[in-house]
Design an enzyme around this catalytic site. Structure first.
Site, PDB file in Angstrom:
ATOM      1  CD  GLU A  71      -4.606   2.769  -6.583  1.00  0.00           C
ATOM      2  OE1 GLU A  71      -4.761   3.983  -6.743  1.00  0.00           O
ATOM      3  OE2 GLU A  71      -4.079   2.308  -5.546  1.00  0.00           O
TER       4      GLU A  71
ATOM      5  CB  SER B 272      -0.872   0.056   1.259  1.00  0.00           C
ATOM      6  OG  SER B 272      -1.611  -1.102   1.406  1.00  0.00           O
TER       7      SER B 272
ATOM      8  CG  ASN C 177      -4.912   4.408  -0.075  1.00  0.00           C
ATOM      9  OD1 ASN C 177      -6.144   4.363   0.016  1.00  0.00           O
ATOM     10  ND2 ASN C 177      -4.157   3.352   0.098  1.00  0.00           N
TER      11      ASN C 177
ATOM     12  CG  HIS D 107      -2.935  -0.898  -3.826  1.00  0.00           C
ATOM     13  ND1 HIS D 107      -3.577   0.297  -3.612  1.00  0.00           N
ATOM     14  CD2 HIS D 107      -2.769  -1.456  -2.607  1.00  0.00           C
ATOM     15  CE1 HIS D 107      -3.768   0.449  -2.314  1.00  0.00           C
ATOM     16  NE2 HIS D 107      -3.293  -0.597  -1.687  1.00  0.00           N
TER      17      HIS D 107
END
Ligand SMILES: NC(=O)c1ccc[n+]([C@@H]2O[C@H](COP(=O)([O-])OP(=O)(O)OC[C@H]3O[C@@H](n4cnc5c(N)ncnc54)[C@H](O)[C@@H]3O)[C@@H](O)[C@H]2O)c1
Length: 334
Positions: free
Chosen positions: A204, A171, A242, A192
């Site tokens: 991702e 992450s 994120n 991801h």
């Protein structure tokens, strides 16, 4: 200070387009009768011609939350899986979690008993990295720790077939940096996934600076075969989701701290006005306020831009141990 996004000016666009046109014209003038080679010739220079365009067997490292979901997504899509963890107990628990999750899909009449049996037959579990040798792709999804991930990807690099791809589900760790510790940086990429993997459509796909087009194409193809909708992302802190999500949550804390509205009204506003399924403050409680703070601190350090400074209220709540659902109290009380 907040900076407006740097838009590419029409002048610059037309200048670069002009440059491209000039190059092409020059080539034509030098070799008026020559046929230009296909563009792919230029891109294929570093790519192995035996590259597996269709990945059939995926190795997955770790048998925790994410690996269970990735294994399930692969197995129900007809992809063979080798799930490797360091302990027998972890892999047994991982397989039991997948089995329980498939049972819930049977109850919802989304799959049949036969589908479940077929999916489970595609998952092999092991505590030995040797069992990964036949995999065309290995997805590293072990504990989020830089030194551990470096150790794992070096080990994989030393034993996998030369054409195999290594992906990381990290992450927060740089894909470019992880790729650089291997001898196959062009065959290293980020995948991801989002939790819970069987439910969440997004992957991702993160391209490190060294990732080849062929590696990206093979992983993009696999992601769509898993029923996911991949987006392609350049390696950067927080990738895309994120990077946008956590500063938005941080801003919600500023709005709360300034007394602009109550927590309930802030969350209701974002749900009703932006169609978000959950308000940012309730989401912060789910993620963990400590995780949100740590992510903001990483952005502040990596980008060196004060727009990523954590809200003092968020820091105070973390200092008080009010971390969200996991401690029974965060923005809300549980
Ligand atoms: N949990 C999430 O919501 C989420 C979402 C996206 C990405 N991720 C990322 O996915 C990765 C895994 O997260 P998680 O939540 O599944 O972690 P987890 O703690 O649930 O599981 C990690 C597993 O890795 C195993 N492990 C540790 N060292 C190992 C080794 N050397 N070889 C093989 N296995 C080893 C552990 O035994 C454990 O079972 C992390 O990089 C995390 O950042 C997590």
């Amino acid at each position: 200070m907040r900076r407006p996004p740097q838009a590419r000016s029409p002048e610059r666009q037309s200048a670069s387009d002009q440059a491209k046109r000039t190059d092409a014209t020059e080539i034509d003038q030098r070799q008026p009768n020559a046929t230009l080679p296909p563009l792919t010739l230029f891109f294929d220079l570093t790519d192995n011609k035996d590259f597996p365009m269709s990945i059939q067997t995926v190795g997955i490292i770790g048998a925790g939350t994410m690996v269970n979901g990735i294994a399930q997504a692969c197995a129900v899509s007809g992809v063979n899986v080798v799930m490797v963890d360091i302990s027998d107990a972890a892999v047994a628990k991982g397989l039991a979690t997948v089995s329980g999750s498939l049972d819930r899909l049977i109850k919802k009449e989304k799959i049949t008993e036969a589908d479940k049996a077929a999916a489970l037959s595609r998952i092999k579990t092991s505590t030995s990295y040797d069992d990964l040798k036949g995999a065309q792709l290995v997805i590293e999804a072990a504990t989020e720790n830089y030194d551990l991930k470096v150790k794992i990807v070096k080990q994989l690099d030393g034993m996998l077939a030369p054409e195999a791809i290594i992906a990381s589900n990290t992450s927060s760790i740089s894909i470019t940096k992880l790729a650089a510790v291997t001898t196959r940086a062009d065959r290293f990429i980020g995948m991801h996934f989002f939790n819970p993997v069987p439910m969440m459509a997004l992957v991702e796909i993160i391209r490190g600076l060294q990732t080849s087009d062929a590696t990206h194409a093979a992983v993009h193809d696999l992601s769509t075969r898993l029923g996911k909708s991949p987006i392609t992302v350049k390696n950067a802190p927080g990738f895309v989701v994120n990077r946008i999500l956590v500063p938005m949550i941080n801003e919600a804390f500023f709005v709360l701290a300034e007394g602009v509205a109550t927590a309930e009204d802030i969350d209701a506003g974002m749900k009703l006005g932006c169609n978000q399924p959950i308000g940012p403050l309730a989401l912060a409680d789910m993620i963990g306020l400590d995780v949100c703070l740590a992510v903001m601190d990483v952005y502040l350090q990596e980008f060196g831009d004060s727009k990523y400074r954590a809200c003092p209220l968020l820091k105070e709540m973390v200092a008080a141990g009010q971390l969200g659902r996991k401690t029974g109290k965060g923005v809300y009380t549980y």
